[in-house]
Design an enzyme around this catalytic site. Sequence first.
Site, short mmCIF file in Angstrom:
data_model
loop_
_atom_site.label_atom_id
_atom_site.label_comp_id
_atom_site.label_asym_id
_atom_site.label_seq_id
_atom_site.Cartn_x
_atom_site.Cartn_y
_atom_site.Cartn_z
NE ARG A 7 40.29 69.79 29.05
CZ ARG A 7 41.51 69.78 29.54
NH1 ARG A 7 41.96 68.71 30.20
NH2 ARG A 7 42.31 70.81 29.40
CE LYS B 43 50.90 69.07 31.37
NZ LYS B 43 50.51 69.09 29.94
NE ARG C 15 49.25 75.06 31.39
CZ ARG C 15 48.44 74.03 31.71
NH1 ARG C 15 48.14 73.77 32.95
NH2 ARG C 15 47.96 73.26 30.76
NE ARG D 85 42.66 66.21 26.94
CZ ARG D 85 43.62 66.95 27.49
NH1 ARG D 85 44.44 66.42 28.39
NH2 ARG D 85 43.78 68.21 27.14
NE ARG E 91 44.85 73.83 26.34
CZ ARG E 91 44.43 72.62 26.68
NH1 ARG E 91 43.57 71.97 25.93
NH2 ARG E 91 44.89 72.05 27.77
P1 ADP Z 1 48.00 66.32 29.54
O1 ADP Z 1 47.61 66.08 30.98
O2 ADP Z 1 49.48 66.45 29.36
O3 ADP Z 1 47.23 67.44 28.91
P2 ADP Z 1 46.66 63.75 29.07
O4 ADP Z 1 47.29 62.86 30.08
O5 ADP Z 1 45.24 64.16 29.31
O6 ADP Z 1 47.60 65.01 28.73
O7 ADP Z 1 46.76 63.00 27.65
C1 ADP Z 1 46.25 63.61 26.45
C2 ADP Z 1 45.53 62.54 25.59
O8 ADP Z 1 46.49 61.60 25.12
C3 ADP Z 1 44.49 61.74 26.39
O9 ADP Z 1 43.41 61.43 25.52
C4 ADP Z 1 45.24 60.48 26.80
O10 ADP Z 1 44.34 59.40 26.99
C5 ADP Z 1 46.19 60.27 25.61
N1 ADP Z 1 47.48 59.69 25.99
C6 ADP Z 1 48.17 59.86 27.15
N2 ADP Z 1 49.33 59.17 27.14
C7 ADP Z 1 49.38 58.56 25.92
C8 ADP Z 1 50.34 57.71 25.28
N3 ADP Z 1 51.50 57.37 25.86
N4 ADP Z 1 50.06 57.29 24.02
C9 ADP Z 1 48.90 57.66 23.40
N5 ADP Z 1 47.95 58.43 23.94
C10 ADP Z 1 48.20 58.90 25.19
P1 AMP Z 2 45.07 71.48 31.87
O1 AMP Z 2 43.94 70.67 32.38
O2 AMP Z 2 46.31 71.35 32.71
O3 AMP Z 2 45.36 71.24 30.40
O4 AMP Z 2 44.65 73.02 32.02
C1 AMP Z 2 43.54 73.54 31.31
C2 AMP Z 2 43.59 75.07 31.29
O5 AMP Z 2 43.52 75.58 32.65
C3 AMP Z 2 44.86 75.69 30.73
O6 AMP Z 2 44.83 75.79 29.31
C4 AMP Z 2 44.84 77.08 31.41
O7 AMP Z 2 43.89 77.95 30.80
C5 AMP Z 2 44.31 76.74 32.81
N1 AMP Z 2 45.44 76.42 33.72
C6 AMP Z 2 45.70 75.21 34.32
N2 AMP Z 2 46.81 75.28 35.08
C7 AMP Z 2 47.28 76.55 34.95
C8 AMP Z 2 48.41 77.27 35.45
N3 AMP Z 2 49.32 76.66 36.26
N4 AMP Z 2 48.56 78.57 35.12
C9 AMP Z 2 47.67 79.20 34.33
N5 AMP Z 2 46.60 78.59 33.79
C10 AMP Z 2 46.40 77.28 34.09
#
Ligand code: ADP
Ligand code: AMP
Length: 213
Positions: free
Chosen positions: A160, A13, A88, A127, A171
Amino acid sequence: MKIIMLGAPGAGKGTQAKMIAEKYGIPHVSTGDIFRANIKNGTKLGLEAKKYMDQGLLVPDELTVKILLDRVAQPDCERGYVLDGFPRTIPQAEVLDEALNKLGDAIDYAINVEVPDENIIRRMSGRRACVSCGATYHVEHIPPRQEGVCDKCGQDLILRDDDKPETVQNRLKVYHDQTKPLIDFYSGKGILRTVDGTVDMKDVFDAIEAILG
Ligand code: ADP
Ligand code: AMP
């Protein structure tokens, strides 16, 4: 244009939201980034949010909704935004809907980035996030030019705390229980669009561009 990104944690995302923000000239609003900035700065909100985030749980709606509504009321959001990690829960979605309704406005698209659970754990353990600017990489799929160093600002890249496998399992469970119902919620409103998130990030973005035009 007002866009919501849906999908499991690690579905991509944030990666796609940043590309959308750049192409369409709208801010990328991530509640996770806002919480992490507060944790880094040691604010009261940060201390409270960290308790939940470290366990892979959602931060309570009372805290989350307020920071999101304040953020989208800023002048840079007037022309739209892409929300990453919000809503969420169904109550979060309802509050956002009501707030927009009052302004005679609405979300244009909810883009669901679909990635099966089997791929998620691998994605999250690979990541790496920049401690300073929040840019994200993946050790195998999207590596930085120099290991452990952010391409954009030169600061350190870290795993992280909430990307450790035990926390990722929590999660994912929280996602299935509390966030996945949003797929039906936005489908019912006729604005849900689903893309395959397992392909290369550029191909995911091509699919999103085809939707947004
Ligand atoms: P989210 O925001 O949904 O938690 P991220 O955008 O941070 O996810 O992506 C999660 C991990 O997967 C990161 O390490 C990112 O670099 C990697 N990633 C994102 N898109 C792709 C893809 N299409 N193919 C492989 N790895 C990806
Ligand atoms: P993210 O960076 O989007 O993966 O969010 C990391 C963490 O932040 C999540 O696992 C939740 O603990 C908290 N968080 C982020 N956005 C929300 C939301 N909209 N509602 C509740 N918790 C959130």
